[in-house]
Enzyme design. Structure first.
Site, short mmCIF file in Angstrom:
data_model
loop_
_atom_site.label_atom_id
_atom_site.label_comp_id
_atom_site.label_asym_id
_atom_site.label_seq_id
_atom_site.Cartn_x
_atom_site.Cartn_y
_atom_site.Cartn_z
N SER A 151 0.96 -0.95 -0.22
CA SER A 151 -0.23 -0.34 -0.14
C SER A 151 0.88 1.32 -0.01
CB SER A 151 -0.91 -0.27 1.72
OG SER A 151 -0.89 1.19 2.00
N SER A 152 0.20 2.54 -0.38
CA SER A 152 1.12 3.97 -0.40
C SER A 152 1.18 4.35 0.96
CB SER A 152 0.26 4.97 -0.74
OG SER A 152 -0.81 5.10 -0.77
N CYS A 153 0.77 3.48 1.87
CA CYS A 153 1.19 4.00 3.38
C CYS A 153 2.97 3.52 4.02
CB CYS A 153 1.03 3.39 4.32
SG CYS A 153 0.99 1.75 4.70
N TYR B 158 1.51 -1.79 10.13
CA TYR B 158 0.74 -1.85 8.56
C TYR B 158 1.87 -2.01 7.79
CZ TYR B 158 -1.91 -2.22 5.30
OH TYR B 158 -2.71 -2.66 3.27
N LYS C 85 4.56 -4.11 5.05
CA LYS C 85 4.33 -4.14 4.25
C LYS C 85 5.91 -3.97 3.79
CE LYS C 85 -0.04 -4.90 3.34
NZ LYS C 85 -0.30 -6.07 2.87
N HIS D 17 -12.18 2.12 5.03
CA HIS D 17 -11.47 3.72 4.82
C HIS D 17 -12.32 4.38 4.75
CE1 HIS D 17 -8.61 0.58 3.56
NE2 HIS D 17 -7.55 1.31 4.27
N1 LIG Z 1 -9.04 -1.90 0.80
C1 LIG Z 1 -7.12 -1.00 0.75
O1 LIG Z 1 -7.92 0.46 0.53
C2 LIG Z 1 -6.54 -1.09 0.00
C3 LIG Z 1 -6.49 -2.45 0.05
N2 LIG Z 1 -4.46 -2.57 -0.17
C4 LIG Z 1 -3.85 -3.92 0.17
O2 LIG Z 1 -5.14 -5.35 -0.60
C5 LIG Z 1 -4.97 -6.27 -0.13
C6 LIG Z 1 -6.20 -6.59 0.00
O3 LIG Z 1 -7.05 -5.72 0.88
P1 LIG Z 1 -8.50 -6.06 0.82
O4 LIG Z 1 -8.64 -6.86 0.12
O5 LIG Z 1 -8.59 -4.06 0.71
O6 LIG Z 1 -9.26 -6.45 2.17
P2 LIG Z 1 -9.99 -7.72 2.90
O7 LIG Z 1 -10.05 -6.85 4.09
O8 LIG Z 1 -11.40 -7.03 1.51
O9 LIG Z 1 -9.53 -8.24 2.09
C7 LIG Z 1 -9.12 -9.38 3.34
C8 LIG Z 1 -8.51 -10.63 3.02
O10 LIG Z 1 -7.65 -11.19 3.43
C9 LIG Z 1 -8.36 -12.72 3.97
N3 LIG Z 1 -7.38 -12.75 4.88
C10 LIG Z 1 -7.47 -12.12 6.16
N4 LIG Z 1 -6.60 -12.64 7.71
C11 LIG Z 1 -6.30 -14.13 6.51
C12 LIG Z 1 -5.69 -15.59 7.71
N5 LIG Z 1 -5.50 -15.23 8.98
N6 LIG Z 1 -5.85 -16.54 7.15
C13 LIG Z 1 -6.10 -15.87 5.41
N7 LIG Z 1 -7.15 -15.50 5.12
C14 LIG Z 1 -7.36 -14.49 5.92
C15 LIG Z 1 -9.96 -12.60 4.04
O11 LIG Z 1 -10.36 -13.71 3.92
P3 LIG Z 1 -11.75 -13.98 4.47
O12 LIG Z 1 -12.84 -13.51 3.44
O13 LIG Z 1 -11.82 -15.50 4.02
O14 LIG Z 1 -11.60 -14.11 6.02
C16 LIG Z 1 -10.31 -11.01 3.47
O15 LIG Z 1 -10.41 -11.93 1.96
C17 LIG Z 1 -4.08 -6.06 0.90
O16 LIG Z 1 -2.79 -6.37 0.94
C18 LIG Z 1 -3.85 -4.36 1.50
O17 LIG Z 1 -2.74 -4.03 1.86
C19 LIG Z 1 -3.85 -2.09 -0.59
C20 LIG Z 1 -4.36 -0.77 -0.67
C21 LIG Z 1 -5.29 0.01 -0.07
C1 LIG Z 2 -5.20 2.57 2.19
C2 LIG Z 2 -4.59 3.32 2.93
O1 LIG Z 2 -5.36 3.10 5.01
C3 LIG Z 2 -5.48 3.74 5.69
O2 LIG Z 2 -5.07 5.44 5.65
P1 LIG Z 2 -6.18 6.21 5.44
O3 LIG Z 2 -5.41 6.64 4.16
O4 LIG Z 2 -5.50 7.83 6.16
O5 LIG Z 2 -7.13 5.79 5.50
P2 LIG Z 2 -8.79 6.30 5.73
O6 LIG Z 2 -9.47 6.18 4.37
O7 LIG Z 2 -9.30 5.50 7.02
O8 LIG Z 2 -8.69 7.89 5.78
C4 LIG Z 2 -8.58 8.79 4.99
C5 LIG Z 2 -8.54 10.05 5.33
O9 LIG Z 2 -9.86 10.15 5.24
C6 LIG Z 2 -10.46 10.89 6.98
N1 LIG Z 2 -11.34 10.61 7.29
C7 LIG Z 2 -12.82 11.34 7.49
N2 LIG Z 2 -14.60 10.64 7.90
C8 LIG Z 2 -13.56 9.14 7.65
C9 LIG Z 2 -14.71 8.24 8.30
O10 LIG Z 2 -15.64 8.30 8.34
N3 LIG Z 2 -13.36 6.94 8.14
C10 LIG Z 2 -12.37 7.30 7.45
N4 LIG Z 2 -11.48 5.65 7.69
N5 LIG Z 2 -12.01 8.23 7.60
C11 LIG Z 2 -12.33 9.22 7.19
C12 LIG Z 2 -9.58 10.37 7.43
O11 LIG Z 2 -9.62 11.20 9.73
C13 LIG Z 2 -7.89 10.61 7.12
O12 LIG Z 2 -7.85 12.02 7.10
C14 LIG Z 2 -4.34 3.28 6.64
O13 LIG Z 2 -4.70 2.42 7.48
C15 LIG Z 2 -3.13 2.62 4.80
O14 LIG Z 2 -2.37 1.81 5.55
C16 LIG Z 2 -3.63 2.42 4.27
O15 LIG Z 2 -2.76 2.13 3.69
#
Ligand SMILES: NC(=O)C1=CN([C@@H]2O[C@H](COP(=O)(O)OP(=O)(O)OC[C@H]3O[C@@H](n4cnc5c(N)ncnc54)[C@H](OP(=O)(O)O)[C@@H]3O)[C@@H](O)[C@H]2O)C=CC1
Ligand SMILES: C[C@H]1O[C@H](OP(=O)(O)OP(=O)(O)OC[C@H]2O[C@@H](n3cnc4c(=O)[nH]c(N)nc43)[C@H](O)[C@@H]2O)[C@@H](O)[C@@H](O)C1=O
Length: 326
Positions: free
Chosen positions: A114-116, A143, A147, A186
């Protein structure tokens, strides 16, 4: 320069985390292209924190390609409040998958971060070279460190053994199968749910101010998960020449602008309040994705179109979106 891989639609591809937002999008994309040998396991069927279970699974299934979309994932608050699982579980999941795949001679491993991973105050837009040049954003350092370790383990395998282990770093993602639980989600799915529920309240004659977190001034870049899935497919079908690629749209918005956009799409008419007790996180994290774009990948969704698509998905899945993840 890309070097095409002689990939086959019959390649056995294991998508770890295939029920998550990213994994399910990758599955849809590959299936849609005609890949016929996709495999996945839920966390109940295979707990990826269990090293022996992962080793046995990889040795038995012998996939050609492994895509790691399994992780402990959450928004700013979940990251800040659960440092241990965000660090430890992510290390366990990725280490088990990467090591078992390396030892079983899996041809290609695609790691998602992830971009973090980039420093909190790095110059914008973020280039891959900025990795490890300064300190991280405190709310998600746990996290991010996991990563970064995943990126480096894949780079080490690539460097020492010449294997096609590659890392893709997506910006903030959204789309079908997102997490709409207000504590752990998020920002984009949280806003869809908050504005939707406030609109329903107004329809019933109730008060409908929507409370959002932080100041609204941070900027974020949002990529529809189907665009990321195309980037993953691009990595499946090509041998990428470098170890790390950013995946983003190249455009970011303030959280306040995002709120107004979602408010308009949902049709909510009330006020917005900002809860300054919640963290802002990184002020800006726009990615420079020119390396992957120059090889041939490009995003298709614009933000409004992507939000409409996600809101439609949300409306069609009213029973699922209240699932609490933490
Ligand atoms: N969401 C975002 O904004 C972003 C996501 N990413 C990356 O993309 C990837 C996927 O994220 P995303 O799809 O959003 O996440 P989700 O939470 O939607 O999905 C994560 C999946 O991981 C599986 N999982 C978690 N823990 C375990 C475990 N102990 N054993 C087996 N499976 C496990 C879960 O399986 P099950 O459903 O079967 O429990 C789930 O389906 C991650 O690597 C994340 O870092 C990167 C940037 C931004
Ligand atoms: C994908 C990325 O996601 C995470 O980073 P983030 O971008 O900061 O995450 P976020 O989406 O939760 O928030 C973005 C912004 O939005 C604001 N905000 C307003 N109102 C709400 C609100 O209601 N919920 C949430 N969650 N945020 C809110 C919040 O305060 C912040 O300023 C990391 O975990 C990191 O690990 C990572 O990889």
């Amino acid at each position: 320069m890309t070097v095409s891989l002689s990939h086959h639609l019959t390649d056995k591809i294991y998508i770890a985390g295939h029920r998550g937002m990213v994994g399910s999008a990758v599955w849809r994309a590959l299936e849609g292209k005609g890949y016929t040998n996709l495999i996945g396991r839920t966390s109940k069927e295979l707990d990826l924190r269990n090293q022996q279970a992962v080793t046995d699974f990889i040795n038995t299934e012998k996939p050609d390609i492994v895509i790691d979309a399994a992780a402990r994932v959450g928004g700013i608050l979940a990251n800040n409040e659960h440092p241990y699982p965000f660090l430890m579980e992510n290390l366990q999941i990725q280490n088990n998958l990467i090591d078992a795949s390396h030892k079983a001679e899996v041809q290609k491993f695609i790691f998602l971060g992830s971009s973090c991973i980039y420093p909190k105050f790095a110059p914008q837009p973020l280039k891959e070279d900025y990795l490890l040049t300064d300190s991280l954003e405190p709310t998600n350092q746990w996290y991010a460190i996991a990563k970064i370790a995943g990126v480096k383990v894949c780079e080490a395998i690539r460097k020492q053994y010449g294997k096609d282990f590659v890392s893709l770093m997506p910006t903030n993602l959204y789309g079908p199968n997102d997490n709409f639980d207000l504590k752990s989600s998020h920002v984009l799915p949280a806003m869809i749910r908050k504005f939707h529920e406030a609109k329903l309240a107004t329809d019933n004659g109730q008060q409908s101010t929507v409370t959002l977190w932080g100041s609204g001034t941070p900027m974020r870049e949002f990529l529809h998960v189907d665009d990321l899935a195309q980037a993953v497919m691009f990595a499946v079908e090509h041998v990428l020449p470098e170890y790390l690629y950013n995946v983003g749209t190249g455009t970011d918005v303030t959280i306040k602008t995002l709120a107004e956009t979602i408010q308009n799409i949902v049709g909510h008419k009330g006020a917005i309040a900002w809860d300054s007790s919640k963290p802002d996180g990184t002020p800006r994290k726009l990615m420079d994705s020119s390396k992957l774009r120059s090889l041939g990948w490009e995003p298709n969704f614009d933000l409004e179109m992507g939000i409409k698509d996600t809101y439609n998905w949300f409306l069609a899945h009213q029973d699922d979106y209240k699932t609490v993840k933490f």
